[in-house]
Every structure is written in C-alpha cells, then in structure tokens.
Design an enzyme around this catalytic site. Sequence first.
Site, PDB file in Angstrom:
ATOM      1  N   LYS A  31     118.781-118.508   1.898  1.00  0.00           N
ATOM      2  CA  LYS A  31     119.317-117.606   0.871  1.00  0.00           C
ATOM      3  C   LYS A  31     119.445-116.200   1.437  1.00  0.00           C
ATOM      4  O   LYS A  31     118.490-115.661   1.989  1.00  0.00           O
ATOM      5  CB  LYS A  31     118.389-117.588  -0.340  1.00  0.00           C
ATOM      6  CG  LYS A  31     118.845-116.638  -1.438  1.00  0.00           C
ATOM      7  CD  LYS A  31     118.031-116.808  -2.707  1.00  0.00           C
ATOM      8  CE  LYS A  31     116.846-115.886  -2.796  1.00  0.00           C
ATOM      9  NZ  LYS A  31     117.142-114.483  -3.075  1.00  0.00           N
ATOM     10  N   ASP A  58     123.186-114.865  -2.670  1.00  0.00           N
ATOM     11  CA  ASP A  58     122.591-114.490  -3.963  1.00  0.00           C
ATOM     12  C   ASP A  58     122.837-113.015  -4.253  1.00  0.00           C
ATOM     13  O   ASP A  58     121.955-112.185  -4.060  1.00  0.00           O
ATOM     14  CB  ASP A  58     121.078-114.801  -3.862  1.00  0.00           C
ATOM     15  CG  ASP A  58     120.294-114.386  -5.082  1.00  0.00           C
ATOM     16  OD1 ASP A  58     120.870-114.303  -6.173  1.00  0.00           O
ATOM     17  OD2 ASP A  58     119.068-114.162  -4.939  1.00  0.00           O
ATOM     18  N   LYS A  60     124.337-111.967  -7.314  1.00  0.00           N
ATOM     19  CA  LYS A  60     124.286-111.770  -8.776  1.00  0.00           C
ATOM     20  C   LYS A  60     125.383-110.838  -9.277  1.00  0.00           C
ATOM     21  O   LYS A  60     125.095-109.770  -9.843  1.00  0.00           O
ATOM     22  CB  LYS A  60     122.913-111.230  -9.179  1.00  0.00           C
ATOM     23  CG  LYS A  60     121.742-112.114  -8.765  1.00  0.00           C
ATOM     24  CD  LYS A  60     120.424-111.536  -9.265  1.00  0.00           C
ATOM     25  CE  LYS A  60     119.235-112.411  -8.982  1.00  0.00           C
ATOM     26  NZ  LYS A  60     118.870-112.566  -7.568  1.00  0.00           N
ATOM     27  N   ASP A  63     130.396-107.552 -13.412  1.00  0.00           N
ATOM     28  CA  ASP A  63     131.318-106.426 -13.611  1.00  0.00           C
ATOM     29  C   ASP A  63     132.453-106.946 -14.483  1.00  0.00           C
ATOM     30  O   ASP A  63     132.344-108.059 -15.019  1.00  0.00           O
ATOM     31  CB  ASP A  63     131.822-105.912 -12.243  1.00  0.00           C
ATOM     32  CG  ASP A  63     132.209-104.438 -12.283  1.00  0.00           C
ATOM     33  OD1 ASP A  63     132.882-104.037 -13.261  1.00  0.00           O
ATOM     34  OD2 ASP A  63     131.846-103.686 -11.357  1.00  0.00           O
ATOM     35  N   THR A 117     113.635-112.412 -14.745  1.00  0.00           N
ATOM     36  CA  THR A 117     112.220-112.646 -15.079  1.00  0.00           C
ATOM     37  C   THR A 117     111.486-111.324 -15.295  1.00  0.00           C
ATOM     38  O   THR A 117     110.405-111.300 -15.866  1.00  0.00           O
ATOM     39  CB  THR A 117     111.502-113.466 -13.991  1.00  0.00           C
ATOM     40  OG1 THR A 117     111.937-112.999 -12.732  1.00  0.00           O
ATOM     41  CG2 THR A 117     111.795-114.931 -14.121  1.00  0.00           C
ATOM     42  N   ARG A 210     108.102-116.042   0.883  1.00  0.00           N
ATOM     43  CA  ARG A 210     106.888-115.735   1.653  1.00  0.00           C
ATOM     44  C   ARG A 210     106.014-116.924   2.054  1.00  0.00           C
ATOM     45  O   ARG A 210     105.473-116.900   3.161  1.00  0.00           O
ATOM     46  CB  ARG A 210     106.086-114.663   0.906  1.00  0.00           C
ATOM     47  CG  ARG A 210     106.774-113.304   1.012  1.00  0.00           C
ATOM     48  CD  ARG A 210     106.323-112.350  -0.053  1.00  0.00           C
ATOM     49  NE  ARG A 210     106.753-112.776  -1.377  1.00  0.00           N
ATOM     50  CZ  ARG A 210     106.456-112.119  -2.501  1.00  0.00           C
ATOM     51  NH1 ARG A 210     105.725-111.028  -2.441  1.00  0.00           N
ATOM     52  NH2 ARG A 210     106.898-112.558  -3.657  1.00  0.00           N
TER      53      ARG A 210
HETATM   54  O1  C5P Z   1     108.622-114.757  -1.474  1.00  0.00           O
HETATM   55  P1  C5P Z   1     108.965-115.541  -2.696  1.00  0.00           P
HETATM   56  O2  C5P Z   1     108.795-117.050  -2.537  1.00  0.00           O
HETATM   57  O3  C5P Z   1     108.307-115.016  -3.941  1.00  0.00           O
HETATM   58  O4  C5P Z   1     110.543-115.287  -2.844  1.00  0.00           O
HETATM   59  C1  C5P Z   1     111.308-115.768  -3.869  1.00  0.00           C
HETATM   60  C2  C5P Z   1     112.760-115.390  -3.738  1.00  0.00           C
HETATM   61  O5  C5P Z   1     113.405-115.723  -4.967  1.00  0.00           O
HETATM   62  C3  C5P Z   1     113.024-113.901  -3.509  1.00  0.00           C
HETATM   63  O6  C5P Z   1     114.210-113.786  -2.715  1.00  0.00           O
HETATM   64  C4  C5P Z   1     113.293-113.373  -4.899  1.00  0.00           C
HETATM   65  O7  C5P Z   1     114.131-112.266  -4.932  1.00  0.00           O
HETATM   66  C5  C5P Z   1     113.968-114.562  -5.572  1.00  0.00           C
HETATM   67  N1  C5P Z   1     113.842-114.597  -7.037  1.00  0.00           N
HETATM   68  C6  C5P Z   1     112.630-114.622  -7.702  1.00  0.00           C
HETATM   69  N2  C5P Z   1     112.563-114.662  -9.071  1.00  0.00           N
HETATM   70  C7  C5P Z   1     113.667-114.703  -9.780  1.00  0.00           C
HETATM   71  C8  C5P Z   1     114.899-114.694  -9.146  1.00  0.00           C
HETATM   72  C9  C5P Z   1     114.954-114.653  -7.753  1.00  0.00           C
HETATM   73  O8  C5P Z   1     111.599-114.610  -7.077  1.00  0.00           O
HETATM   74  N3  C5P Z   1     113.590-114.773 -11.089  1.00  0.00           N
END
Ligand code: C5P
Length: 232
Positions: A31, A58, A60, A63, A117, A210
């Site tokens: 992503k 991604d 998003k 507009d 979220t 992560r």
């Molecule tokens: O590091 P981690 O597993 O938390 O990363 C999750 C990924 O999903 C990040 O790129 C974050 O921006 C994205 N994301 C999220 N929650 C959302 C939408 C997207 O964590 N509601």
Amino acid sequence: MAKDVIIALDFPSREEVFSFLEPFEPPVFVKVGMELFYREGGSIVKELKERGYKVFLDLKLHDIPNTVKSAMANLLDYNPDMVDVHIAGGSHMIEEVSNLINKQEKKPILLGITMLTSTSEERMHKELKIDKSLSLEDTVLSYVEMGLEAGLTGIVCSPLEVPKLKEVFPNLVTVTPGIRMEIVEGDDQERVVTPKRARELGSDYIVVGRPITKAKNPVEAYEKIKKEFLEG
Ligand code: C5P
C-alpha cells in the site's frame, strides 16, 4: 473472493521502501499512502509495478466529481490494483470514477472510505451534523449502500465491522487495517484484532504496517501473518 495481506509502506522515501522490500519476492501486495506518494510522486508506483508488486494506491480522493475523475485518470496511468475515494464525496463523484474504471482494460478494485476511524460517534453528530437519531453504524451502512449503488466494489473498514456489513452486503470486498499479532493495551490503533480473528470475522484483505515493517525479520513476520490470515 480473493484474500491477501497488504503491507502498508509507511516510509518517507523511495530508498527506504526498496531497501525494506529487497528480501521480499514479488508479487507481494503493498500500500502506498499519502506520505510516500506526496514525497515521491507517481514514479514510486510505476517502479513498484515494474518490479512486479501489486499496489493499493491509498490516496482517499475527495473533491468535485470532475476533478476526482481527472485526478483518477492520472492515477490509472500507473496501473494500480486498488484505489480509494471518500464516500462522503457523493454518488455523482463515485459514479464518475466507477465509469472511468469500467472503461479500463485492467480494472483496479475501487474502494470507499466511510467514516474515518478518527471520527467518533460524538464528533460525527457534533461536527459533521449527522442526525442524532443515526448511530455511527447506521451511518456507515447507509454510506456503503449509496457507495455500492454508485459503483464501488468494496470499502476500508475495521475488521469488527465486517460481519454486520457482509450480512447486509454479501458481495462487498472488505479491506481492513488495525491488525496486530498480539493485542496490547495502549496501542495507537484502537479496536485491533489478530490476523486469525480478521479471518474469522470475514475480512477479504488485511492491511498491515508496523507489525511487518518494524519486525526484526519482516519476511518472517509477513509469512506468519499471511499463514494465520489465510489458513487460520
Ligand atoms: O502500522 P499499522 O499496521 O497500524 O498501519 C496500518 C495502515 O493502515 C496505515 O497505513 C494506516 O494509515 C492505515 N489505516 C488505518 N486505519 C484506518 C485507515 C487506514 O490504520 N482506519
């Protein structure tokens, strides 16, 4: 329906992306989000695709319909496998993008963002002025209904929302972040679940950052997560 693990490449530069990806065998699904895209531009997507990776771009988009359609036309030149728009942009905006994608030889999956979220039910009522009689869940369901009618294939949501959404919209593709190998108090991702739990809840794709990018051995972490998600 296809199921896969998508690695969130939340790195600040091209160099860090490719040094991280070096031990991975394409085709891994990755992503690219705003941070990386706004630094490196479309060339990062182009390069990932040329090296055989699948890409969820991604960004998003949100507009007026004509602007989003033109912006998406530019993004489609990079040949992404998955793209997203905010459902709050409205049905006309989504239809313009969906019609454009339907004309492509290789059609990426078009996802919608419902309520971020970071927007709590309280903020949704107070700041976005959504009618107080509507819960966050009701609002998400009505956004998804409108988005699907306008041509979306799927949405980004919490794994915990999947069972309810699949009950109402069985063909909806669900892409779910918020995945952890272990559930620890105080994580900055609220409402996290394990890959196994995401599988049980019915997620189609999990987005993992992560737990893979910060792992001592990222390939091993990826394989473990993939096995848990695909095989239980
Ligand atoms: O590091 P981690 O597993 O938390 O990363 C999750 C990924 O999903 C990040 O790129 C974050 O921006 C994205 N994301 C999220 N929650 C959302 C939408 C997207 O964590 N509601």
